[in-house]
Design an enzyme around this catalytic site. Structure first.
Site, short mmCIF file in Angstrom:
data_model
loop_
_atom_site.label_atom_id
_atom_site.label_comp_id
_atom_site.label_asym_id
_atom_site.label_seq_id
_atom_site.Cartn_x
_atom_site.Cartn_y
_atom_site.Cartn_z
CD GLU A 38 -3.18 0.66 0.44
OE1 GLU A 38 -2.50 1.60 -0.22
OE2 GLU A 38 -4.51 0.75 0.31
NE ARG A 130 -5.38 -1.44 9.55
CZ ARG A 130 -5.73 -1.15 8.48
NH1 ARG A 130 -4.94 0.16 8.20
NH2 ARG A 130 -6.27 -1.92 7.53
CG ASN A 132 -6.29 2.74 5.17
OD1 ASN A 132 -5.74 1.49 5.50
ND2 ASN A 132 -6.80 3.13 4.20
CG ASN A 182 -8.03 3.86 1.13
OD1 ASN A 182 -6.79 3.75 1.16
ND2 ASN A 182 -8.69 2.73 1.49
CG ASP A 234 -7.41 0.84 -1.67
OD1 ASP A 234 -7.01 1.63 -0.89
OD2 ASP A 234 -7.63 -0.16 -1.24
#
Ligand SMILES: *[C@@H]1O[C@H](CO)[C@@H](O)[C@H](O)[C@H]1NC(C)=O
Length: 330
Positions: A38, A130, A132, A182, A234
């Site tokens: 990612e 968490r 991203n 995202n 995404d």
């Protein structure tokens, strides 16, 4: 050493009499698989691509000349984003669990325990949350969102937020609640912010004030459902003419859209489902790097998708990106 492999895939240019028009396009596989790659970031000074392997808790550097991938390993939770710090050699800002940390790492070598320093913690004391994805805005501030997830498994909607970090590390909550932060891109005129809260299946635009960093006036620029596109939006990036290139996770594709008209231009088809994010790189910024994942695929799907988790490069798209920015720290 890994030798790049070139695969022929198809790209949809548009439709003619309601049928898709396909053209072949070369997909260059430039790495072996990662579990969940990612956050690609092209470094215009060193001509390398940074990315992370989330649950392996590694930050990585891909060196295009040799196809070598180096890494530094971190402790403290999933590693979700890596961006260089401006003017500080070998220094990176990294999202790690709910901490934003500074990491010292010489990207030419591997490091199992790099020196780290805490910049800021968000959501202190909360579990199953968490960081991203994250990006740097036109002023050099760092933006990153959080999301709810139990370990590396079940997702929890609507408990995350999007944060903006000033040069001194002070954080401001920009959007809340969000499910999965995202996307993240800014228009070249520095007046619009693009964001995808993935489960909404939308890419949204907001008015963006470059002085204050404030955003307002959300509107939808693209809705996957309206275009019968499977999967979720995404990571995304913006090209030189202002089109967005959006990775469709679970949809085996990257799409090119015009956020001003909502029009779908090109669709690049991949032989694997989990397309996580995209970034323009290469010396001329005309190579689209695409990062993917094995995460969440069944054993059967892993057999059917041997390229899941690889890093890909696509050339000859006839467009290019603009330099990605580093985080300014004081
Ligand atoms: C950090 O920077 C912000 C924005 O410039 C400022 O408002 C804030 O007071 C600073 N905080 C500290 C602790 O210096």
């Amino acid at each position: 050493m890994f030798n790049a492999v070139v695969w022929a895939v198809s790209m949809v240019l548009g439709t003619l009499m309601n049928s898709p028009v396909y053209v072949p396009i070369m997909l260059e596989q430039v790495s072996t698989p990662f579990y969940l790659a990612e956050g690609p970031h092209w470094d215009v000074e060193d001509n390398v691509l940074y990315f992370i392997d989330m649950f392996a808790q590694n930050i990585h550097c891909y060196h295009p000349e040799t196809h070598e991938v180096t890494y530094a390993h971190l402790t403290g939770g999933p590693v979700t984003v890596v961006v260089p710090v401006a003017g500080k050699k070998n220094t990176f800002v990294v999202g790690c669990g709910t901490d934003l940390i500074e990491v010292l790492w010489d990207h030419r070598s591997n490091n199992l325990s790099p020196v780290t320093k805490l910049i800021s913690s968000v959501e202190v004391g909360r579990t199953n949350i968490r960081f991203n994805d994250g990006k740097v805005d036109p002023r050099g501030r760092f933006w990153a969102g959080t999301m709810g997830q139990v370990g590396s498994g079940q997702l929890i909607d609507n408990i995350g937020s999007l944060y903006r970090f000033e040069y001194n590390g002070t954080s401001t909550k920009v959007l809340s609640p969000v499910s999965i932060s995202n996307g993240l891109a800014w228009s070249h005129k520095k007046d619009t912010f693009y964001f995808a809260d993935s489960p909404t299946l939308r890419v949204d635009a907001y008015d963006y004030n470059d002085n204050t960093g404030d955003i307002s006036n959300r509107r939808t620029v693209f809705n996957l459902v309206e275009h019968n596109i499977p999967g979720i939006p995404d990571g995304l990036t913006i090209d030189i003419v202002g089109h967005l290139w959006v990775a469709i996770n679970g949809g085996s594709r990257v799409i090119e859209i015009d956020p001003n008209t909502g029009k779908l231009f090109r669709t690049i088809r991949f032989p694997t489902a989990k397309i996580n994010s995209v970034a323009f790189g290469g010396p001329n910024l005309d190579v689209l790097y695409v990062v993917t994942a094995q995460h969440d695929l069944s054993e059967q799907e892993l057999i059917e998708q041997p390229l899941a988790g690889c890093i890909f490069a696509i050339r000859d798209l006839g467009t290019k990106g603009t330099p990605m920015l580093s985080y300014i720290r004081v």
